[in-house]
Design an enzyme around this catalytic site. Sequence first.
Site, PDB file in Angstrom:
ATOM      1  N   PRO A   9       0.784  -1.229   0.000  1.00  0.00           N
ATOM      2  CG  PRO A   9      -0.126  -1.091   2.124  1.00  0.00           C
ATOM      3  CD  PRO A   9       0.516  -2.055   1.178  1.00  0.00           C
ATOM      4  CG  ASN A  10      -0.366   4.336   1.238  1.00  0.00           C
ATOM      5  OD1 ASN A  10      -1.317   4.838   0.669  1.00  0.00           O
ATOM      6  ND2 ASN A  10      -0.456   3.817   2.446  1.00  0.00           N
ATOM      7  NE  ARG A  17       0.035  12.993  -2.970  1.00  0.00           N
ATOM      8  CZ  ARG A  17      -1.031  12.197  -2.945  1.00  0.00           C
ATOM      9  NH1 ARG A  17      -1.323  11.504  -1.877  1.00  0.00           N
ATOM     10  NH2 ARG A  17      -1.826  12.125  -3.994  1.00  0.00           N
ATOM     11  CE1 TYR A  22       9.036   5.332   2.853  1.00  0.00           C
ATOM     12  CE2 TYR A  22       7.420   7.081   3.029  1.00  0.00           C
ATOM     13  CZ  TYR A  22       7.949   5.906   3.484  1.00  0.00           C
ATOM     14  OH  TYR A  22       7.412   5.287   4.578  1.00  0.00           O
ATOM     15  CG  ASN A  73       8.413  -2.252   0.077  1.00  0.00           C
ATOM     16  OD1 ASN A  73       7.935  -2.365   1.215  1.00  0.00           O
ATOM     17  ND2 ASN A  73       8.973  -1.132  -0.347  1.00  0.00           N
ATOM     18  CB  ALA A  76       1.574   0.038   6.212  1.00  0.00           C
ATOM     19  CG  HIS A  79       5.349  -2.388  10.140  1.00  0.00           C
ATOM     20  ND1 HIS A  79       6.665  -2.775  10.278  1.00  0.00           N
ATOM     21  CD2 HIS A  79       5.347  -1.425   9.175  1.00  0.00           C
ATOM     22  CE1 HIS A  79       7.424  -2.049   9.443  1.00  0.00           C
ATOM     23  NE2 HIS A  79       6.642  -1.226   8.763  1.00  0.00           N
ATOM     24  CG  ASP A  86      -0.969 -17.247   8.707  1.00  0.00           C
ATOM     25  OD1 ASP A  86       0.047 -17.363   9.425  1.00  0.00           O
ATOM     26  OD2 ASP A  86      -2.117 -17.089   9.183  1.00  0.00           O
ATOM     27  CD  GLU A  97      10.663  -7.827   5.947  1.00  0.00           C
ATOM     28  OE1 GLU A  97      10.948  -8.883   6.535  1.00  0.00           O
ATOM     29  OE2 GLU A  97      10.283  -6.794   6.533  1.00  0.00           O
ATOM     30  CG  HIS A  99      11.147  -2.683   4.345  1.00  0.00           C
ATOM     31  ND1 HIS A  99       9.782  -2.597   4.233  1.00  0.00           N
ATOM     32  CD2 HIS A  99      11.404  -3.839   4.997  1.00  0.00           C
ATOM     33  CE1 HIS A  99       9.236  -3.646   4.814  1.00  0.00           C
ATOM     34  NE2 HIS A  99      10.193  -4.428   5.286  1.00  0.00           N
ATOM     35  NE  ARG A 106      10.577   5.590   8.368  1.00  0.00           N
ATOM     36  CZ  ARG A 106       9.585   5.530   7.474  1.00  0.00           C
ATOM     37  NH1 ARG A 106       9.589   4.585   6.546  1.00  0.00           N
ATOM     38  NH2 ARG A 106       8.606   6.406   7.513  1.00  0.00           N
TER      39      ARG A 106
END
Length: 145
Positions: A9-10, A17, A22, A73, A76, A79, A86, A97, A99, A106
């Site tokens: 997401p995002n 933004r 980022y 990636n 959110a 977390h 699963d 994984e 990021h 952070r």
Amino acid sequence: MKVLFLNGPNLNLLGTRQPEIYGHTTLADIERRVRERAHTLNVELEFRQTNGEGQLVDWLHEARGQFQAVVLNAAAYTHTSVALRDAISALGLPVIEIHLSNIHAREEFRHHSLIAAVCRGQICGFGANSYILGLEAAVSLNALA
Ligand code: CA2
């Protein structure tokens, strides 16, 4: 070798933004760089983004038999998502994984990844290069297999 890149997401907002966190690079720029590197490594790739947790779970399920590794990636959902954890556990493919930012440097709530323990490894903090390093990790795992 075929590698599936999944973005949560995002991440579609990248470069438009919060550039102070980022940067100015868009997800399309990152995809272009990953494709260039993939070409030199003779790797085929799919690169996808969704804001939906269920869509990420579905794509993980479908990856079996089609890809040799997944670079994820989860943004959110990293977390928060037991469902993603699963799905990764059940997948039977290596999931790396990644990021952009160093999640450990952070806010406290980003320090814990619910998916880290079921991924082959974690790459974070290298900006867009985290994606290139993720690809290289996927290739090195395949070479060892
Ligand atoms: O550093 C990363 O790659 C993250 O996965 C990015 C996620 C964040 O929730 C993770 O803790 C770390 C956030 C992606 C949202 O990206 C935005 C980009 C521009 C504007 C707003 C959000």
